[in-house]
Design a protein around this motif. Structure first.
Motif, short mmCIF file in Angstrom:
data_model
loop_
_atom_site.label_atom_id
_atom_site.label_comp_id
_atom_site.label_asym_id
_atom_site.label_seq_id
_atom_site.Cartn_x
_atom_site.Cartn_y
_atom_site.Cartn_z
N ARG A 170 15.64 113.70 -9.39
CA ARG A 170 16.98 113.81 -8.81
C ARG A 170 17.21 112.54 -8.01
O ARG A 170 16.29 112.04 -7.34
CB ARG A 170 17.04 115.02 -7.87
CG ARG A 170 16.82 116.34 -8.57
CD ARG A 170 16.85 117.48 -7.55
NE ARG A 170 16.25 118.66 -8.10
CZ ARG A 170 16.87 119.46 -8.97
NH1 ARG A 170 18.11 119.19 -9.35
NH2 ARG A 170 16.25 120.51 -9.46
N VAL A 189 23.56 115.13 -16.55
CA VAL A 189 22.20 114.62 -16.68
C VAL A 189 22.22 113.39 -17.57
O VAL A 189 23.04 113.29 -18.49
CB VAL A 189 21.26 115.71 -17.25
CG1 VAL A 189 21.69 116.13 -18.64
CG2 VAL A 189 19.81 115.24 -17.28
N LEU A 219 23.38 121.64 -17.91
CA LEU A 219 23.67 120.26 -17.51
C LEU A 219 24.33 119.56 -18.68
O LEU A 219 23.88 119.68 -19.82
CB LEU A 219 22.38 119.51 -17.15
CG LEU A 219 21.52 120.08 -16.03
CD1 LEU A 219 20.16 119.39 -16.01
CD2 LEU A 219 22.22 119.91 -14.69
N LEU A 272 14.40 113.13 -17.40
CA LEU A 272 15.73 113.60 -17.02
C LEU A 272 16.11 112.96 -15.68
O LEU A 272 15.31 112.95 -14.76
CB LEU A 272 15.73 115.12 -16.83
CG LEU A 272 15.39 116.01 -18.02
CD1 LEU A 272 15.36 117.46 -17.56
CD2 LEU A 272 16.41 115.83 -19.13
N VAL A 301 18.95 113.41 -12.79
CA VAL A 301 19.98 114.35 -12.37
C VAL A 301 20.50 113.91 -11.01
O VAL A 301 19.70 113.51 -10.16
CB VAL A 301 19.36 115.78 -12.28
CG1 VAL A 301 20.40 116.78 -11.83
CG2 VAL A 301 18.74 116.19 -13.60
#
Lengths: 903, 111
Positions: free
Chosen positions: A174, A210, A239, A257, A259
């Motif tokens: 993230r 994403v 997402l 990923l 995010v």
């Protein structure tokens, strides 16, 4: 008196023309001037300079043609493959190959530019409490970052995804909004397809989006362009995919990923949930230290997390393997030196052997310069071939390197880059020139025309003192490598025979990440673990199974807790050593209303949650008391088991079984029911620390207590991170890891279909990984040491055999006068023995100065291990003597008649 | 080395060396060629051609003592090798044969 051109003009003209044609050209120019003035030419200077220029061009062209001829000559000599040329080539190939391999790594680590904007200014921050920031700390910092731009918070996380009905844990990060500018997501690292993040993606109200990695896109979505705009589900959250990152984006190496990180609900975060890594871009003109100074002053009152250090991201990446790279560089430098010295020695011997040929050529009118040039060109041909072979060696060896390299170290260097090729070429050319001009000059300077032409005995050129000195230096450097190699082998042998405190053979480990959303309480976790291990034990071919929150030498959740021990304790020994990079957590503040309480004597100890089968499965011996049983549940009295180190530290003379401990004044007492053997957790040469184990079923009392005590205490907490629920399962079985996984995976699905197995390994593998860097260094140093020994031996061999050839005449006279064979052999190999002794002596001194560099890689072996040193000396001296003995043996077979006749 | 190929200029230089006998060194060769072809010629190309001829073993060179005219600087004197004179002979024969076949027509003047 004939007219003469101005002498300054002549001087200039001389410089323009190649040396070998200077005299002739000068004569021509003088003659030209005379003719022009005879003829009464009006512009003799114009004509003069035109001719000078044309002569200069012609002389250059002639040089080129000579060069081409020399190259052809060199190649011809090489094709005839005289042993010496081959040996010279090989020496250089080894030297250049080794150095190139090492350079490949240095290039990957240091020189290769990163694709991110201002990559050299990327920094990572840390606080006085460690590497991670809490969200409130980050937000306070973001409010007033001085000296840094684009302050970005990142949080590593595992995302549960579902591909074809199979639950898979995908790593991701993230990121806060500034990441777009920090890593150039809409600049140099714009997504391959799709769009980069927008600032609006980072607002709480926006659709969750994403960006996926190129790797995930290729492996899971078949590189389909349709992925953009699709919705994927991670951790149960839909997402929308907005972009696929370019392949060169590897800022988060294992992350698939990305995010957006949003801070929408301030209440959900607390000071002690420290999970954020904070990056920034240093403003121009600032050093990391300066920025750290400014920021720590600014954040002084931001207790508890004050910025403590700022470090370049590249520096941090490199720091991990700096010792390895350093040793590799030294080792490859040594092999380069030995290889080059060998090259020079062999060239000297070779040109000495060709003295007659050279003499003939000089007699026929070839200039010395021309001969030197030819020798150097030949050397260049040899060195370039050597260099090419070296690069080939490095190219092949690269796979070997990458195969046993430390994690992450060689990831960047799967291909040989132009930089590496350029480096090797430069190395080959410079060694070729550097180490051939000297021998070539000496060879031509000493050519004694008359005696060389008669092939009479001339002093053995290659047997000169300089050559033997070079031999000694080679032996000395070889000695250094051999000593290093021997020390490392000894360390590794010691390490291999070390006892980690548990049985690492035939044990497969599985890591499961129990999502907090569904495994909310410790009872949930305990129930899953019990069910799972019971079913595993019932499988055929499985001997036993156990689980813990953390296993030695692998990731997991191992806590360092501050505990209170009951009753009189007697602390023995020095204070507890913290694991590398850990700090003693601050003791918790006194509960509200009890601030006048006397300070409590909190003591640090590692804590680990286990199930009742853990010690049995790991074969960790129970020293005293009893093991956990399935009847130790959340409802039964809390119990713990401590390790021997903790027992010895706090109850050296008493029986700890039956004593009690707790996490603070308001926590329940836990009774010590047993003592187990110590195990190594982090490194083989690490200290053993106090440690206590508690059952999964009782480990969550902190959480329950926090809830009862109220929010304030929870926020100010105990310095523990938000409890995660990793479960590491150990399966003892003679089956291999794949068979065990195949047998166990259906069990996981039958209990919880949405649960992925995050990682499969073995206890042995985890243990081996801990010595991977040692093994890596070891294989290199040993390999290079063997090569150096070979090179040194070849050098001594070549020189001795040359000496024997040169002194054949003298030896023949001695033989005729009745010298015995043994004596003749001794005469021929005397210098070889001196070289061995001097080399080993100097080598010992060198080793003593250099081996402390290895200290970090040694284990229970002193860098000045005299036993190793003498062992190496005892190996090296005979080896070098042998190398000179074999060619020297020929001296005994010299036929006096032939030798005498050749006068 | 392609020994059989001889450039047109090289052929002229070879002829000049042949004609000069013992006095064929760079400057002398140039003088002869300048005079015979009525064209200005630099020394550089002459030496390049001489070196090539030497590489093809059609001429060989020896160093000769310098003269007063050359400020005492030594010079390289070229002499034809047997191979060189063979090459000239065969070239001359080829030329003769070819000229014999051609019907010599006077070239139209360029006005």
């Amino acid at each position: 008196v004939t007219a003469h051109p101005p002498s300054s003009w002549l001087a200039v003209a001389r410089r323009l023309i190649a040396p070998s044609q200077r005299e002739e050209a000068e004569g021509d120019l003088i003659e030209l001037w005379a003719r022009l003035s005879d003829r009464g030419d009006r512009a003799p200077s114009l004509r003069f300079w035109r001719e000078t220029l044309s002569l200069a061009i012609a002389s250059r062209r002639r040089l080129e043609e000579d060069f081409a001829q020399d190259v052809r000559h060199g190649v011809r000599l090489l094709r005839r493959l005289p042993g010496l040329a081959l040996a010279a080539c090989t020496s250089l190939a080894i030297g250049i190959g080794g150095t190139t391999a090492a350079f490949t790594m240095i290039d990957a680590a240091l020189l290769r530019p990163w694709p991110y904007p201002d990559a050299d200014r990327l920094v990572v921050l840390s606080t006085n409490l460690g590497r991670y920031f809490s969200p409130p700390a980050f937000r306070r910092l973001a409010g007033q970052h001085d000296g840094l731009d684009h302050l970005t918070a990142t949080e590593a996380d595992g995302f549960l995804m579902n591909f074809g009905g199979q639950a898979v844990l995908v790593n991701g990060h993230r990121l806060s909004a500034e990441v777009i500018a920090l890593l150039g997501l809409n600049g140099p690292l714009h997504p391959e397809i799709g769009r980069p993040f927008n600032p609006s993606d980072f607002t709480a109200a926006s659709d969750p989006v994403v960006a996926i990695s190129d790797r995930l896109w290729r492996t899971r979505y078949a590189s389909s362009d349709n992925i953009i705009g699709q919705t994927i589900t991670a951790d149960g959250v839909p997402l929308r995919v907005v972009g696929v990152l370019p392949r060169k984006f590897d800022f988060f190496p294992d992350s698939d990923l990305l995010v957006p990180l949003t801070f929408s609900e301030p209440g959900t975060y607390n000071e002690y949930a420290r999970t954020l890594e904070v990056y920034g871009s240093l403003r121009p003109g600032l050093t990391p230290d300066l920025a750290a100074l400014m920021l720590s002053a600014k954040t002084r009152y931001f207790a508890p997390a004050q910025v403590a250090s700022v470090e370049g991201v590249r520096e941090r990446v490199f720091r991990g393997f700096r010792p390895t790279v350093k040793i590799l560089s030294v080792v490859s430098l040594i092999i380069l030196i030995v290889g080059c010295l060998n090259f020079a020695t062999l060239l000297t011997v070779r040109s000495a052997d060709r003295q007659q040929e050279l003499a003939v050529r000089i007699a026929m009118g070839a200039g010395r310069q021309r001969i030197v040039r030819q020798l150097v060109t030949e050397a260049l041909v040899l060195s370039l071939v050597g260099g090419a072979v070296g690069v080939l060696v490095a190219y092949v060896g690269r796979g070997v390197l990458a195969g046993n390299a430390i994690d992450g170290m060689l990831e960047l260097s799967r291909n040989l880059e132009w930089r590496v090729i350029a480096f090797a070429t430069a190395l080959a050319l410079s060694t070729g020139v550097l180490f051939s001009v000297g021998p070539a000059r000496r060879a031509t300077a000493r050519v004694d025309l008359e005696s060389a032409l008669r092939d009479a005995a001339s002093p053995p050129l290659a047997g000169s003192r300089a050559t033997w000195l070079v031999g000694s230096i080679q032996v000395a450097f070889t000695m250094v490598l051999l000593v290093g190699a021997a020390l490392l082998v000894k360390s590794l042998l010691r390490i291999q025979s070390f006892d980690p405190g548990y049985d690492s053979s035939h044990a497969v480990t599985l890591r499961l990440e129990l999502p907090r959303t569904r495994y909310r309480t410790d009872a949930d976790v305990a129930r899953f673990v019990e069910l799972f291990t019971d079913r595993i034990r019932a499988l055929p071919g499985i001997q036993d199974a156990g689980a813990a929150s953390s296993l030695p030498f692998s990731v997991g959740s191992l806590g360092m807790r501050m505990v209170l021990l009951e009753g009189p304790i007697h602390v023995s020994g020095p204070p507890e050593a913290m694991p590398l990079g850990w700090r003693v957590p601050p003791p918790p503040p006194p509960p509200p209303g009890m601030s006048d309480m006397p300070p409590l004597d909190f003591l640090p100890a590692l804590s680990c949650e286990v199930d009742p089968g853990f010690f049995r499965t790991m074969r960790i011996p129970l020293i005293k008391g009893r093991d956990f049983t399935p009847f130790d549940t959340a409802a039964s009295p809390p119990v713990v088991i401590i390790n021997q180190a903790m027992a010895a530290r706090y109850w050296p003379d008493a029986d700890p079984v039956g004593r009690r401990m707790r996490l603070g004044p308001l926590f329940p007492w836990k009774t010590i029911i047993g003592v187990v053997g110590n195990i190594r957790r982090f490194a083989r040469d690490d200290e053993i620390r106090s440690e206590y184990y508690e059952p999964f079923s009782q480990a969550g009392d902190q959480r329950r207590l926090f809830a009862r005590l109220g929010a304030d205490l929870v926020r100010r907490g105990l310095g523990v991170q938000a409890p995660e629920s990793p479960a590491m399962v150990v399966v003892r079985s003679r089956l291999n890891a794949r068979a065990v996984t195949n047998a166990v995976a259906p069990l996981v699905r039958s209990i919880d279909p949405a649960l992925p197995i995050a990682q499969v390994s073995t206890l042995r593998e985890a243990l081996d990984n801990a010595v991977a860097d040692r093994r890596f260094i070891l294989s290199h140093v040993v390999g290079f040491a063997a090569l150096a020994l070979l090179l040194a031996a070849v050098g001594v061999y070549a020189v001795t055999s040359h000496v024997v050839r040169r002194r054949e005449h003298e030896l023949g006279i001695r033989a005729a006068l009745g010298a015995r064979g043994a004596h003749l052999v001794w005469l021929a190999m005397r210098e070889g023995v001196v070289v061995a002794v001097i080399g080993v002596f100097v080598g010992s001194l060198l080793s003593i100065t250099l081996t402390p560099q290895l200290r970090g890689f040694l284990y229970e072996v002193s860098p000045w291990d005299w036993l190793t040193l003498s062992f190496v000396a005892l190996l090296l001296v005979p080896a070098v003597i042998c190398a000179s003995y074999f060619p020297a043996r020929r001296a005994a077979r010299v036929d006096p008649l032939t030798a005498l006749k050749s006068v | 080395m392609k020994r059989d190929q001889l450039g047109a200029f090289e052929e002229l230089v070879l002829l000049a060396v042949h004609g000069l006998g013992d006095e064929a060194y760079g400057m002398a060769v140039r003088e002869v060629l300048e005079r015979e072809t009525s064209r200005s010629l630099s020394l550089g190309p002459v030496y390049t051609a001489l070196d090539r001829l030497e590489a093809k073993e059609l001429v060989r060179s020896t160093m000769a003592a310098g003269t007063q005219k050359r400020g005492g600087r030594s010079r390289r004197v070229f002499t034809l090798t047997a191979e060189g004179s063979r090459a000239l002979t065969s070239l001359q024969q080829i030329r003769t044969r070819l000229y014999g076949r051609a019907r010599m027509v006077p070239a139209r003047s360029r006005s």
